[in-house]
Design a protein around this motif. Structure first.
Motif, PDB file in Angstrom:
ATOM      1  N   THR A  10       0.842  -1.205   0.000  1.00 54.69           N
ATOM      2  CA  THR A  10       0.000   0.000   0.000  1.00 54.69           C
ATOM      3  C   THR A  10       0.871   1.247   0.000  1.00 54.69           C
ATOM      4  OG1 THR A  10      -1.716  -1.175   1.194  1.00 54.69           O
ATOM      5  CG2 THR A  10      -1.846   1.215   1.250  1.00 54.69           C
ATOM      6  N   MET A  13       2.327   1.882  -3.329  1.00 52.49           N
ATOM      7  CA  MET A  13       1.264   2.326  -4.231  1.00 52.49           C
ATOM      8  C   MET A  13       0.949   3.805  -3.976  1.00 52.49           C
ATOM      9  SD  MET A  13      -2.638   1.012  -4.241  1.00 52.49           S
ATOM     10  CE  MET A  13      -2.803   2.011  -2.766  1.00 52.49           C
ATOM     11  N   ASP A  55      -3.299   6.648   2.231  1.00 46.01           N
ATOM     12  CA  ASP A  55      -4.043   5.759   1.336  1.00 46.01           C
ATOM     13  C   ASP A  55      -5.387   6.467   1.155  1.00 46.01           C
ATOM     14  OD1 ASP A  55      -5.179   3.763  -0.143  1.00 46.01           O
ATOM     15  OD2 ASP A  55      -5.258   2.271   1.481  1.00 46.01           O
ATOM     16  N   ILE A  56      -5.442   7.348   0.159  1.00 42.89           N
ATOM     17  CA  ILE A  56      -6.546   8.299   0.087  1.00 42.89           C
ATOM     18  C   ILE A  56      -7.854   7.643  -0.317  1.00 42.89           C
ATOM     19  CG2 ILE A  56      -5.047  10.267  -0.368  1.00 42.89           C
ATOM     20  CD1 ILE A  56      -5.944  10.157  -3.277  1.00 42.89           C
ATOM     21  N   GLN A  57      -8.957   8.343  -0.001  1.00 42.30           N
ATOM     22  CA  GLN A  57     -10.292   7.844  -0.322  1.00 42.30           C
ATOM     23  C   GLN A  57     -10.777   8.377  -1.655  1.00 42.30           C
ATOM     24  OE1 GLN A  57     -11.934   9.140   3.609  1.00 42.30           O
ATOM     25  NE2 GLN A  57     -12.692   7.029   3.712  1.00 42.30           N
ATOM     26  N   LEU A  58     -11.831   7.722  -2.184  1.00 42.20           N
ATOM     27  CA  LEU A  58     -12.401   8.107  -3.474  1.00 42.20           C
ATOM     28  C   LEU A  58     -12.817   9.583  -3.453  1.00 42.20           C
ATOM     29  CD1 LEU A  58     -13.481   7.406  -6.306  1.00 42.20           C
ATOM     30  CD2 LEU A  58     -15.575   6.553  -5.221  1.00 42.20           C
ATOM     31  N   ILE A  61      -9.863  11.646  -4.154  1.00 44.56           N
ATOM     32  CA  ILE A  61      -9.457  11.551  -5.565  1.00 44.56           C
ATOM     33  C   ILE A  61     -10.313  12.497  -6.392  1.00 44.56           C
ATOM     34  CG2 ILE A  61      -9.444  10.037  -7.602  1.00 44.56           C
ATOM     35  CD1 ILE A  61      -8.706   7.702  -5.755  1.00 44.56           C
ATOM     36  N   LEU A  76      -5.816   8.013 -12.016  1.00 41.97           N
ATOM     37  CA  LEU A  76      -5.360   6.608 -11.943  1.00 41.97           C
ATOM     38  C   LEU A  76      -4.779   6.146 -13.273  1.00 41.97           C
ATOM     39  CD1 LEU A  76      -8.204   4.862  -9.885  1.00 41.97           C
ATOM     40  CD2 LEU A  76      -6.172   6.076  -9.086  1.00 41.97           C
ATOM     41  N   PHE A  80       0.560   0.763 -12.940  1.00 46.65           N
ATOM     42  CA  PHE A  80       0.471   0.300 -11.548  1.00 46.65           C
ATOM     43  C   PHE A  80       1.418  -0.870 -11.262  1.00 46.65           C
ATOM     44  CE2 PHE A  80      -2.992   2.140  -9.001  1.00 46.65           C
ATOM     45  CZ  PHE A  80      -3.476   3.066  -9.913  1.00 46.65           C
TER      46      PHE A  80
ATOM     47  N   ILE B  56     -14.415   4.307  -0.339  1.00 42.83           N
ATOM     48  CA  ILE B  56     -13.299   3.356  -0.340  1.00 42.83           C
ATOM     49  C   ILE B  56     -11.952   4.032  -0.600  1.00 42.83           C
ATOM     50  CG2 ILE B  56     -14.760   1.435  -1.040  1.00 42.83           C
ATOM     51  CD1 ILE B  56     -13.570   1.665  -3.839  1.00 42.83           C
ATOM     52  N   GLN B  57     -10.879   3.326  -0.209  1.00 46.09           N
ATOM     53  CA  GLN B  57      -9.529   3.825  -0.376  1.00 46.09           C
ATOM     54  C   GLN B  57      -8.924   3.351  -1.687  1.00 46.09           C
ATOM     55  OE1 GLN B  57      -8.269   2.347   3.591  1.00 46.09           O
ATOM     56  NE2 GLN B  57      -7.564   4.448   3.947  1.00 46.09           N
ATOM     57  N   LEU B  58      -7.820   4.020  -2.070  1.00 46.39           N
ATOM     58  CA  LEU B  58      -7.126   3.699  -3.320  1.00 46.39           C
ATOM     59  C   LEU B  58      -6.713   2.217  -3.333  1.00 46.39           C
ATOM     60  CD1 LEU B  58      -5.802   4.529  -5.989  1.00 46.39           C
ATOM     61  CD2 LEU B  58      -3.814   5.328  -4.672  1.00 46.39           C
ATOM     62  N   SER B  59      -6.227   1.713  -2.199  1.00 45.57           N
ATOM     63  CA  SER B  59      -5.783   0.306  -2.151  1.00 45.57           C
ATOM     64  C   SER B  59      -6.952  -0.638  -2.450  1.00 45.57           C
ATOM     65  CB  SER B  59      -5.182  -0.005  -0.785  1.00 45.57           C
ATOM     66  OG  SER B  59      -6.054   0.403   0.256  1.00 45.57           O
ATOM     67  N   ILE B  61      -9.579   0.203  -4.398  1.00 52.87           N
ATOM     68  CA  ILE B  61      -9.847   0.360  -5.831  1.00 52.87           C
ATOM     69  C   ILE B  61      -8.915  -0.553  -6.628  1.00 52.87           C
ATOM     70  CG2 ILE B  61      -9.680   1.957  -7.787  1.00 52.87           C
ATOM     71  CD1 ILE B  61     -10.610   4.217  -5.918  1.00 52.87           C
ATOM     72  N   VAL B  62      -7.646  -0.603  -6.197  1.00 46.70           N
ATOM     73  CA  VAL B  62      -6.657  -1.435  -6.894  1.00 46.70           C
ATOM     74  C   VAL B  62      -7.025  -2.929  -6.756  1.00 46.70           C
ATOM     75  CG1 VAL B  62      -4.210  -2.127  -6.918  1.00 46.70           C
ATOM     76  CG2 VAL B  62      -4.827   0.280  -6.664  1.00 46.70           C
ATOM     77  N   PRO B  72      -6.945  -0.109 -12.963  1.00 45.54           N
ATOM     78  CA  PRO B  72      -7.680   0.675 -11.958  1.00 45.54           C
ATOM     79  C   PRO B  72      -8.423   1.896 -12.526  1.00 45.54           C
ATOM     80  CG  PRO B  72      -5.588  -0.011 -11.042  1.00 45.54           C
ATOM     81  CD  PRO B  72      -5.565  -0.417 -12.493  1.00 45.54           C
TER      82      PRO B  72
END
Lengths: 81, 81
Positions: A10, A13, A55-58, A61, A76, A80, B56-59, B61-62, B72
């Motif tokens: 994480t 990432m 670990d940011i949230q939607l 983003i 995104l 990756f 939800i968090q980026l992790s 989503i991945v 992603p």
């Protein structure tokens, strides 16, 4: 509970996302302060995100996309692997 | 602390994301159980995400992208307006 390996994956990432975010901001020639004025995030949080600290949230983003004036999927749109 | 309006905006966004996720899964003809086996999320969490229960968090989503076998950015490839 995230295992040690999951935490490492994480954080790698998050650093990668931060690098991409930084590149997008530079391409738009926006300072942290200017970007912060275009969305509901403050410049110190944007800087921490660019340094892979969260670990940011939607919802974050979506705010970052607003600050950059791009569609959220652009945030995104990088490699990756 | 998120204001009431921010909470409403976030929950509408989570529902929209969940609808998009559901459509992607159906297009891949994957059940919740089958998708869960392809990533590190369990089927009940995937179902809750599809019903807009989480920001939800980026992790995550991945992981969802792994479960669907897509990049992603596909998870955010829908109309946010």
């Amino acid at each position: 509970m995230a295992t040690q390996t999951q935490k490492k994956v994480t954080s790698k990432m998050n650093v990668r996302f931060g690098e991409h975010l930084h590149a997008l901001r530079k391409a738009k020639e926006l300072s942290l302060r200017e970007m912060a004025e275009l969305c509901s995030l403050d410049n110190s949080n944007i800087s921490k995100i660019e340094h892979g600290k969260f670990d940011i949230q939607l919802s974050t983003i979506v705010e970052l996309a607003k600050g950059l004036g791009v569609h959220p999927r652009e945030l995104l749109d990088y490699d990756f692997e």
